[in-house]
Scaffold this motif. Sequence first.
Motif, mmCIF file in Angstrom:
data_model
loop_
_atom_site.group_PDB
_atom_site.id
_atom_site.type_symbol
_atom_site.label_atom_id
_atom_site.label_comp_id
_atom_site.label_asym_id
_atom_site.label_seq_id
_atom_site.Cartn_x
_atom_site.Cartn_y
_atom_site.Cartn_z
ATOM 1 N N GLY A 185 0.826 -1.191 0.000
ATOM 2 C CA GLY A 185 0.000 0.000 0.000
ATOM 3 C C GLY A 185 0.865 1.247 0.000
ATOM 4 N N GLU A 186 0.350 2.292 0.613
ATOM 5 C CA GLU A 186 1.072 3.560 0.655
ATOM 6 C C GLU A 186 1.829 3.761 1.953
ATOM 7 O OE1 GLU A 186 -1.784 6.603 -0.038
ATOM 8 O OE2 GLU A 186 -2.159 6.041 -2.132
ATOM 9 N N ASP A 187 1.622 2.888 2.930
ATOM 10 C CA ASP A 187 2.131 3.146 4.270
ATOM 11 C C ASP A 187 3.312 2.283 4.692
ATOM 12 O OD1 ASP A 187 0.101 5.067 4.782
ATOM 13 O OD2 ASP A 187 -1.303 3.442 5.195
ATOM 14 N N ILE A 188 3.359 1.045 4.238
ATOM 15 C CA ILE A 188 4.331 0.098 4.777
ATOM 16 C C ILE A 188 5.503 -0.048 3.821
ATOM 17 C CG2 ILE A 188 4.701 -2.255 5.611
ATOM 18 C CD1 ILE A 188 1.683 -2.421 6.116
ATOM 19 N N GLU A 189 6.692 0.124 4.343
ATOM 20 C CA GLU A 189 7.918 -0.034 3.567
ATOM 21 C C GLU A 189 8.830 -1.041 4.259
ATOM 22 O OE1 GLU A 189 9.590 3.876 3.367
ATOM 23 O OE2 GLU A 189 8.364 4.455 1.633
ATOM 24 N N LEU A 190 9.297 -2.005 3.501
ATOM 25 C CA LEU A 190 10.278 -2.975 3.979
ATOM 26 C C LEU A 190 11.524 -2.844 3.125
ATOM 27 C CD1 LEU A 190 7.954 -6.101 4.363
ATOM 28 C CD2 LEU A 190 8.796 -4.644 6.200
ATOM 29 N N PHE A 191 12.667 -2.720 3.788
ATOM 30 C CA PHE A 191 13.924 -2.571 3.084
ATOM 31 C C PHE A 191 14.733 -3.865 3.157
ATOM 32 C CE2 PHE A 191 12.612 1.715 3.932
ATOM 33 C CZ PHE A 191 13.007 2.414 2.797
ATOM 34 N N VAL A 192 15.414 -4.178 2.074
ATOM 35 C CA VAL A 192 16.183 -5.409 1.971
ATOM 36 C C VAL A 192 17.564 -5.225 2.588
ATOM 37 C CG1 VAL A 192 17.274 -7.029 0.361
ATOM 38 C CG2 VAL A 192 14.965 -6.146 -0.104
ATOM 39 N N LEU A 193 17.932 -6.165 3.450
ATOM 40 C CA LEU A 193 19.302 -6.272 3.950
ATOM 41 C C LEU A 193 19.884 -7.579 3.426
ATOM 42 C CD1 LEU A 193 19.126 -5.286 7.739
ATOM 43 C CD2 LEU A 193 19.881 -3.876 5.834
ATOM 44 N N GLU A 194 20.998 -7.522 2.745
ATOM 45 C CA GLU A 194 21.665 -8.739 2.310
ATOM 46 C C GLU A 194 22.430 -9.317 3.496
ATOM 47 O OE1 GLU A 194 24.025 -7.548 -1.035
ATOM 48 O OE2 GLU A 194 22.328 -7.741 -2.432
ATOM 49 N N THR A 195 22.107 -10.572 3.859
ATOM 50 C CA THR A 195 22.713 -11.207 5.035
ATOM 51 C C THR A 195 23.188 -12.620 4.682
ATOM 52 O OG1 THR A 195 20.482 -11.869 5.745
ATOM 53 C CG2 THR A 195 21.424 -9.858 6.736
ATOM 54 N N PRO A 196 24.194 -12.729 3.845
ATOM 55 C CA PRO A 196 24.684 -14.051 3.456
ATOM 56 C C PRO A 196 25.249 -14.828 4.635
ATOM 57 C CG PRO A 196 26.226 -12.335 2.785
ATOM 58 C CD PRO A 196 24.991 -11.641 3.270
ATOM 59 N N GLY A 197 25.235 -16.134 4.510
ATOM 60 C CA GLY A 197 25.768 -16.999 5.559
ATOM 61 C C GLY A 197 25.047 -18.322 5.561
ATOM 62 N N HIS A 198 23.768 -18.304 5.900
ATOM 63 C CA HIS A 198 22.962 -19.531 5.828
ATOM 64 C C HIS A 198 22.838 -19.983 4.379
ATOM 65 C CE1 HIS A 198 20.023 -22.501 6.965
ATOM 66 N NE2 HIS A 198 19.122 -21.977 6.148
ATOM 67 N N SER A 199 22.707 -19.035 3.493
ATOM 68 C CA SER A 199 22.856 -19.244 2.054
ATOM 69 C C SER A 199 23.569 -18.013 1.514
ATOM 70 C CB SER A 199 21.499 -19.428 1.363
ATOM 71 O OG SER A 199 20.788 -18.207 1.323
ATOM 72 N N MET A 200 24.089 -18.111 0.320
ATOM 73 C CA MET A 200 24.882 -16.993 -0.194
ATOM 74 C C MET A 200 24.026 -15.774 -0.522
ATOM 75 S SD MET A 200 25.924 -18.106 -4.079
ATOM 76 C CE MET A 200 26.886 -19.491 -3.503
ATOM 77 N N GLY A 201 22.733 -16.000 -0.734
ATOM 78 C CA GLY A 201 21.866 -14.881 -1.079
ATOM 79 C C GLY A 201 20.794 -14.576 -0.057
#
Length: 211
Positions: free
Chosen positions: A123-139
């Motif tokens: 929607g217009e209100d909720i924003e989720l930002f991606v953090l790359e956290t390799p380790g358990h898998s490479m991506g």
Amino acid sequence: MKYNNYMNIETVVVGVLQTNCYIVHNNKEAIIIDPGSDAPKIINIIAQKKLKPNLIVNTHYHFDHTGVNKYIKEAFDIPIAIGKKDAPFLEKAYIDGLMFMIDTKPSPKADILLNENDKITIGEDIELFVLETPGHSMGSICLLNKHEHVIFSGDTLFFESVGRFDLPNSSESHLKQSLQKLLFLDDDYVVYPGHGPTTTIQHEKYYNPFI
């Protein structure tokens, strides 16, 4: 679970490995994080809540997080997003799950490849930002809501534990670096992991033996 006035988090525990699938929504639109199994259960909750999903997000490619991508994608005609380094493994991940989950099917290829700081909106209100956290898998990736101090950590960080790093395409050294990245978050961040109960960054700083 209603976390605040507009962002709602429905936790659906799926499959024999008890994976946390999350339906994150604003009472209208939604994204589905890690649909690993039990597609009818996920679909029924979406129907009961009268939600309109617009995206599947996989925190990593393992079968217990992606096993019913195909069913969910077809049910709602929505794209699949995953970290760019895990995308090449997505379509073959189901093979590892055949002995565990009878409803596991080959995932369609990813439609969206996610990178550090990419933004996912609901929607217009909720924003989720991606953090790359390799380790358990490479991506492996985590999803961060900065406004409400919530993080969906996949299999990077659990309650008083961390994801395995002895699997193909995993790395203990990369996982340690990713954990340090998460520890820079404010203590009050609520962690929604890929398995097990919720926790906080503060709790993990004090009680997680891997940190």
